[in-house]
Design an enzyme around this catalytic site. Structure first.
Site, PDB file in Angstrom:
ATOM      1  N   ARG A 178       0.822  -1.225   0.000  1.00 48.67           N
ATOM      2  CA  ARG A 178       0.000   0.000   0.000  1.00 48.67           C
ATOM      3  C   ARG A 178       0.853   1.271   0.000  1.00 48.67           C
ATOM      4  O   ARG A 178       0.457   2.286   0.561  1.00 48.67           O
ATOM      5  CB  ARG A 178      -0.988   0.011   1.180  1.00 48.67           C
ATOM      6  N   SER A 228     -11.629  -0.441   3.463  1.00 50.91           N
ATOM      7  CA  SER A 228     -10.980  -0.743   4.742  1.00 50.91           C
ATOM      8  C   SER A 228     -10.343   0.523   5.301  1.00 50.91           C
ATOM      9  O   SER A 228      -9.572   1.184   4.607  1.00 50.91           O
ATOM     10  CB  SER A 228      -9.874  -1.780   4.545  1.00 50.91           C
ATOM     11  N   GLU A 303      -5.444   3.306   6.312  1.00 51.85           N
ATOM     12  CA  GLU A 303      -5.271   3.376   4.861  1.00 51.85           C
ATOM     13  C   GLU A 303      -5.972   4.657   4.369  1.00 51.85           C
ATOM     14  O   GLU A 303      -5.541   5.296   3.421  1.00 51.85           O
ATOM     15  CB  GLU A 303      -5.924   2.135   4.258  1.00 51.85           C
TER      16      GLU A 303
HETATM   17  C1  FAD Z   1     -16.039  -0.091  -1.084  1.00 55.53           C
HETATM   18  C2  FAD Z   1     -14.561   0.103  -1.200  1.00 55.53           C
HETATM   19  C3  FAD Z   1     -13.736  -1.002  -1.324  1.00 55.53           C
HETATM   20  C4  FAD Z   1     -12.348  -0.834  -1.430  1.00 55.53           C
HETATM   21  N1  FAD Z   1     -11.569  -1.949  -1.572  1.00 55.53           N
HETATM   22  C5  FAD Z   1     -10.233  -1.812  -1.715  1.00 55.53           C
HETATM   23  C6  FAD Z   1      -9.404  -2.967  -1.899  1.00 55.53           C
HETATM   24  O1  FAD Z   1      -9.857  -4.100  -1.945  1.00 55.53           O
HETATM   25  N2  FAD Z   1      -8.071  -2.768  -2.029  1.00 55.53           N
HETATM   26  C7  FAD Z   1      -7.509  -1.517  -2.009  1.00 55.53           C
HETATM   27  O2  FAD Z   1      -6.290  -1.415  -2.152  1.00 55.53           O
HETATM   28  N3  FAD Z   1      -8.273  -0.407  -1.835  1.00 55.53           N
HETATM   29  C8  FAD Z   1      -9.611  -0.526  -1.684  1.00 55.53           C
HETATM   30  N4  FAD Z   1     -10.388   0.579  -1.498  1.00 55.53           N
HETATM   31  C9  FAD Z   1      -9.740   1.909  -1.382  1.00 55.53           C
HETATM   32  C10 FAD Z   1      -9.617   2.680  -2.712  1.00 55.53           C
HETATM   33  O3  FAD Z   1     -10.619   2.277  -3.610  1.00 55.53           O
HETATM   34  C11 FAD Z   1      -8.270   2.519  -3.372  1.00 55.53           C
HETATM   35  O4  FAD Z   1      -7.233   3.005  -2.545  1.00 55.53           O
HETATM   36  C12 FAD Z   1      -8.228   3.255  -4.727  1.00 55.53           C
HETATM   37  O5  FAD Z   1      -7.141   2.784  -5.447  1.00 55.53           O
HETATM   38  C13 FAD Z   1      -8.165   4.754  -4.632  1.00 55.53           C
HETATM   39  O6  FAD Z   1      -8.440   5.284  -5.919  1.00 55.53           O
HETATM   40  P1  FAD Z   1      -9.145   6.695  -6.097  1.00 55.53           P
HETATM   41  O7  FAD Z   1      -9.133   7.042  -7.538  1.00 55.53           O
HETATM   42  O8  FAD Z   1     -10.479   6.703  -5.448  1.00 55.53           O
HETATM   43  O9  FAD Z   1      -8.133   7.634  -5.313  1.00 55.53           O
HETATM   44  P2  FAD Z   1      -8.453   8.740  -4.225  1.00 55.53           P
HETATM   45  O10 FAD Z   1      -9.149   8.111  -3.072  1.00 55.53           O
HETATM   46  O11 FAD Z   1      -9.108   9.905  -4.859  1.00 55.53           O
HETATM   47  O12 FAD Z   1      -6.977   9.135  -3.780  1.00 55.53           O
HETATM   48  C14 FAD Z   1      -6.198   8.220  -3.040  1.00 55.53           C
HETATM   49  C15 FAD Z   1      -4.743   8.716  -3.017  1.00 55.53           C
HETATM   50  O13 FAD Z   1      -4.228   8.643  -4.326  1.00 55.53           O
HETATM   51  C16 FAD Z   1      -3.783   9.940  -4.763  1.00 55.53           C
HETATM   52  N5  FAD Z   1      -4.092  10.018  -6.175  1.00 55.53           N
HETATM   53  C17 FAD Z   1      -5.291   9.805  -6.773  1.00 55.53           C
HETATM   54  N6  FAD Z   1      -5.164   9.925  -8.097  1.00 55.53           N
HETATM   55  C18 FAD Z   1      -3.859  10.230  -8.339  1.00 55.53           C
HETATM   56  C19 FAD Z   1      -3.100  10.499  -9.510  1.00 55.53           C
HETATM   57  N7  FAD Z   1      -3.644  10.464 -10.733  1.00 55.53           N
HETATM   58  N8  FAD Z   1      -1.777  10.799  -9.362  1.00 55.53           N
HETATM   59  C20 FAD Z   1      -1.184  10.829  -8.146  1.00 55.53           C
HETATM   60  N9  FAD Z   1      -1.853  10.580  -7.013  1.00 55.53           N
HETATM   61  C21 FAD Z   1      -3.173  10.287  -7.111  1.00 55.53           C
HETATM   62  C22 FAD Z   1      -4.520  10.942  -3.899  1.00 55.53           C
HETATM   63  O14 FAD Z   1      -3.804  12.161  -3.749  1.00 55.53           O
HETATM   64  C23 FAD Z   1      -4.595  10.179  -2.585  1.00 55.53           C
HETATM   65  O15 FAD Z   1      -3.384  10.306  -1.887  1.00 55.53           O
HETATM   66  C24 FAD Z   1     -11.781   0.455  -1.396  1.00 55.53           C
HETATM   67  C25 FAD Z   1     -12.623   1.577  -1.285  1.00 55.53           C
HETATM   68  C26 FAD Z   1     -13.989   1.404  -1.193  1.00 55.53           C
HETATM   69  C27 FAD Z   1     -14.868   2.627  -1.094  1.00 55.53           C
END
Ligand code: FAD
EC number: 1.3.1.98
Length: 324
Positions: A178, A228, A303
């Site tokens: 992570r 999570s 996380e």
């Molecule tokens: C129902 C649910 C289930 C989930 N299950 C999992 C799972 O199984 N495994 C898991 O790992 N995660 C899980 N997550 C967490 C989340 O979905 C992941 O961490 C996901 O990859 C984040 O993507 P996002 O586009 O929503 O990023 P955001 O939440 O918008 O941002 C997360 C981080 O990434 C950075 N970021 C976003 N886009 C960029 C970019 N283009 N360049 C640089 N930095 C960037 C942001 O600044 C921030 O620090 C879950 C979330 C939910 C709501």
């Protein structure tokens, strides 16, 4: 950030045509449905626009915050004064050539997993239920089934705070559980090259179905949440179990502060039952961390990331540290 002048807005609109939004309600766009209003959200269409925006901000010593689909973010109740660059559906092209996948950072991860399955490419099954963008997934080195997307990455394209475009090989991305360098270097990921392995579609589909069924069974389904809240720690896992088990054993399931509730379905999820404030979630997180540390000796790390009004990002477990 000081108030934007009409000239500033005109310049930003020229750099990011059709992608400038003001006074955005974060509780309407964030997956936790929490947060005040953001002064400025910019949604670029390509790497060139991202670079131009970052140069514009660098010239004025302003640090924008980057977000994807907000599935890992908790926004401040007072909203966001720093400008926000959202990499999402406007930057979502994918090209598949044999086992090589070239995708823009705004691609929706479950959609990408499906495309990989249709192309007969295995190795991306574990991402099929993660509701974020590819950029967010790479930044978090997210995944499931004890995997991270980093293991499929060949290169990542990004833009630094001065607007310079970089391409890094996977071994220069600092992928660990992570973690990646993008969590600290301020760069915006704009695209990536993944390499997967050929696998029969029927096998991929069966594995993805099993993963999705398992998640539907275990995770809260309806209430807004951020996945999570706490990361798994291998030493704690071996001795005590997963974070959810430790939290559940201390009776936190069903505990609430305001609209924030520890999910009765899975104790590592905090759901918004309606009108939850960031402060409610942060207080619940602080109480859980303290109780688990007292009971087990392990200090859990979140996380979920808190987004301060000035754009600083901070792991949600450390925000109230020392305040009680
Ligand atoms: C129902 C649910 C289930 C989930 N299950 C999992 C799972 O199984 N495994 C898991 O790992 N995660 C899980 N997550 C967490 C989340 O979905 C992941 O961490 C996901 O990859 C984040 O993507 P996002 O586009 O929503 O990023 P955001 O939440 O918008 O941002 C997360 C981080 O990434 C950075 N970021 C976003 N886009 C960029 C970019 N283009 N360049 C640089 N930095 C960037 C942001 O600044 C921030 O620090 C879950 C979330 C939910 C709501």
């Amino acid at each position: 950030m000081d108030r934007l002048s009409a000239t500033d807005l005109a310049e930003l609109s020229a750099l990011c045509p059709g992608g400038v939004a003001r006074d955005v309600d974060l509780s309407a766009i964030s997956q936790w449905r929490i947060g005040g209003r953001a002064d400025l959200v910019l949604r670029p269409e390509d790497t060139v626009q991202v670079a131009a925006l970052l140069r514009w901000f660098a010239d004025r010593s302003i640090h924008p915050v980057v977000i994807g689909l907000t599935s890992n973010l908790l926004f401040d109740d007072t909203g966001l004064r720093a400008p926000c660059i959202q990499i999402g559906t406007r930057m979502a092209q994918t090209r598949i050539e044999g086992a090589d996948v070239h995708a823009a950072a705004g691609v929706w991860v479950p959609g990408l997993a499906r495309r990989l399955m249709l192309a007969g490419l295995g190795g991306g099954e574990h991402i099929c239920g993660i509701p974020g963008t590819l950029g967010g997934l790479i930044c978090m080195n997210g995944g499931s089934q004890r995997k991270g997307i980093g293991s499929a990455v060949v290169t990542v394209d990004s833009v630094d705070l001065d607007g310079t475009i970089h391409q890094r090989r996977a071994d220069a991305c600092g992928f660990a559980y992570r973690r990646s360098v993008f969590q600290t270097n301020g760069e915006i990921i704009t695209a990536c090259h993944l390499r997967l392995a050929s696998r029969p579609r029927t096998e991929i589909r069966a594995e993805m179905r099993a993963i999705l069924a398992d998640r539907r069974h275990k995770f809260p389904r309806k209430e807004p949440n951020c996945g999570s809240v706490f990361k798994s720690n291998p030493a704690m896992y071996a001795e005590i179990g997963a974070p959810g088990a430790a939290i559940e054993s201390l009776g936190f399931k069903g505990q609430r502060i305001g609209g924030a509730l520890v999910s009765p379905r899975h104790a590592n999820f905090i759901v918004n039952t309606g009108g939850a404030r960031a402060q409610d979630v942060l207080t619940l997180i602080a109480r859980i961390v303290e109780a688990v540390e007292v009971a087990t000796g392990y200090r859990m790390e979140a996380e979920a990331i808190f987004v301060h009004a000035d754009g600083r990002l901070q792991p949600a477990d450390t925000v109230l540290e020392g305040s009680s």
